[in-house]
Scaffold this motif. Structure first.
Motif, PDB file in Angstrom:
ATOM      1  N   ASP A 251       0.877  -1.651   0.214  1.00  0.00           N
ATOM      2  CA  ASP A 251      -0.025   0.375   0.468  1.00  0.00           C
ATOM      3  C   ASP A 251       0.769   1.301  -0.393  1.00  0.00           C
ATOM      4  O   ASP A 251       1.758   1.026   0.439  1.00  0.00           O
ATOM      5  CB  ASP A 251      -1.007   0.300   0.979  1.00  0.00           C
ATOM      6  CG  ASP A 251      -2.179  -0.684   1.396  1.00  0.00           C
ATOM      7  OD1 ASP A 251      -2.214  -1.870   0.694  1.00  0.00           O
ATOM      8  OD2 ASP A 251      -2.443  -1.019   2.865  1.00  0.00           O
TER       9      ASP A 251
ATOM     10  N   ASP B   6      -3.774   0.799  -3.205  1.00  0.00           N
ATOM     11  CA  ASP B   6      -3.169  -0.639  -2.666  1.00  0.00           C
ATOM     12  C   ASP B   6      -2.601  -1.127  -3.981  1.00  0.00           C
ATOM     13  O   ASP B   6      -3.408  -2.309  -4.782  1.00  0.00           O
ATOM     14  CB  ASP B   6      -4.378  -1.084  -2.378  1.00  0.00           C
ATOM     15  CG  ASP B   6      -4.611  -2.636  -1.490  1.00  0.00           C
ATOM     16  OD1 ASP B   6      -3.483  -3.147  -2.056  1.00  0.00           O
ATOM     17  OD2 ASP B   6      -5.214  -2.763  -1.039  1.00  0.00           O
TER      18      ASP B   6
ATOM     19  N   ASP C 201      -8.388  -2.042   1.003  1.00  0.00           N
ATOM     20  CA  ASP C 201      -9.252  -3.254   1.593  1.00  0.00           C
ATOM     21  C   ASP C 201      -8.676  -3.997   3.325  1.00  0.00           C
ATOM     22  O   ASP C 201      -9.351  -4.584   3.750  1.00  0.00           O
ATOM     23  CB  ASP C 201      -9.454  -4.222   0.668  1.00  0.00           C
ATOM     24  CG  ASP C 201      -8.724  -4.818   0.733  1.00  0.00           C
ATOM     25  OD1 ASP C 201      -7.401  -4.565   0.438  1.00  0.00           O
ATOM     26  OD2 ASP C 201      -8.518  -6.296  -0.251  1.00  0.00           O
ATOM     27  N   GLY C 202      -7.717  -3.461   3.456  1.00  0.00           N
ATOM     28  CA  GLY C 202      -6.684  -4.550   4.738  1.00  0.00           C
ATOM     29  C   GLY C 202      -7.540  -3.304   5.993  1.00  0.00           C
ATOM     30  O   GLY C 202      -7.483  -4.134   6.819  1.00  0.00           O
TER      31      GLY C 202
ATOM     32  N   ASP D 202      -4.272  -8.008   5.537  1.00  0.00           N
ATOM     33  CA  ASP D 202      -3.670  -7.499   4.642  1.00  0.00           C
ATOM     34  C   ASP D 202      -2.930  -6.676   5.130  1.00  0.00           C
ATOM     35  O   ASP D 202      -2.972  -5.988   6.215  1.00  0.00           O
ATOM     36  CB  ASP D 202      -4.788  -7.057   3.978  1.00  0.00           C
ATOM     37  CG  ASP D 202      -4.322  -6.701   2.508  1.00  0.00           C
ATOM     38  OD1 ASP D 202      -3.553  -6.326   2.283  1.00  0.00           O
ATOM     39  OD2 ASP D 202      -5.281  -6.341   1.561  1.00  0.00           O
TER      40      ASP D 202
HETATM   41 CA    CA Z   1      -5.015  -4.788   0.343  1.00  0.00          CA
END
Ligand code: CA
Length: 252
Positions: A20, A35, A201-202, A241
């Protein structure tokens, strides 16, 4: 326009590297998360290239636009500047990927805000998200370009199924895949007290929207405290993540 902002990125608990990248620049008012994806550190190259090219390109375009004789519509100007910068970043990543076999197939999401003329210009590709807390209402102002979101919008799967689906990481649009990239853009008139959260999205995949909303609603003076709290929550949920977020609050 005065804002307070912070950016934070964390490798999480399961990944070896952090793919990221983020931008948190009060001057010129540019904020973004990217990302990256791709083997052998290519994801890092993709997301770092995205933020570097966008930051450079936005600064250049704004400097040119400030010259006398340049006429640009207020409101539309920042949207155009941001969108063109994302397209330049896409072009650079596509070129890097074609020229270097080890970078083949690399890509990155990009979700960014550019403040100016009392507005926030938005540009978005992929499944990173921008949320807005305004007058107590918390919602995403971006729409994920992901397989599960497409199924969700067609009512094929439920929101809960989307959260846990084994294809939840499949994105349908990214920088680095094709030159004729379509960038979602928008422009919002800012209000004092607006709080934006940009995240990979982590974070949004590990911490439910209700908890994100609660964290922003109870935020104190320093947004960095809230950012650390949210990273901790993502780790408590598994930290599967890389976790990246930018928070900004509009003061006036
Ligand atoms: Ca990710």
């Amino acid at each position: 326009m005065r804002v307070v902002s912070c950016g934070l990125t964390d490798v999480g608990l399961k990944r070896e590297g952090n793919e990221d990248s983020l931008i948190c620049l009060d001057d010129p008012g540019l904020y973004a998360v990217a990302d990256g994806m791709g083997g052998h550190a290519a994801g890092e190259v993709a997301s770092q290239t995205a933020v570097a090219v966008v930051a450079d390109s936005v600064r250049q375009a704004l400097a040119q636009a400030a010259q006398p004789g340049t006429v640009l519509e207020p409101g539309q100007r920042h949207v155009q500047v941001l969108e063109q910068s994302v397209l330049q970043a896409n072009q650079r990543i596509c070129t890097l990927s074609q020229e270097n076999p080890s970078y083949g197939g690399m890509g990155t999401t990009f979700s960014g805000l550019l403040l100016g003329d009392g507005r926030a210009a938005i540009a978005h590709v992929g499944d990173s998200r921008i949320y807005l807390l305004r007058d107590g209402d918390f919602s995403a102002v971006t729409n994920d370009h992901s397989w599960v979101n497409e199924q969700l919008q067609r009512h094929v799967i439920t929101a809960e199924e989307a959260r846990t689906h084994r294809w939840r990481n499949v994105i349908t649009r990214a920088l680095g895949n094709r030159l004729d990239l379509e960038v979602d853009t928008d422009s919002l008139v800012l209000r004092p007290g607006d709080v934006f959260l940009l995240c990979s999205d982590g974070l949004s995949g590990m911490v439910p929207d209700t908890a994100l909303a609660k964290a922003l609603k109870t935020m104190g003076e320093d947004p960095l405290d809230t950012a650390h709290d949210l990273v901790d929550q993502a780790k408590d949920a598994g930290g599967d993540d890389n976790i990246t977020l930018v928070i900004l609050r509009v003061l006036e």
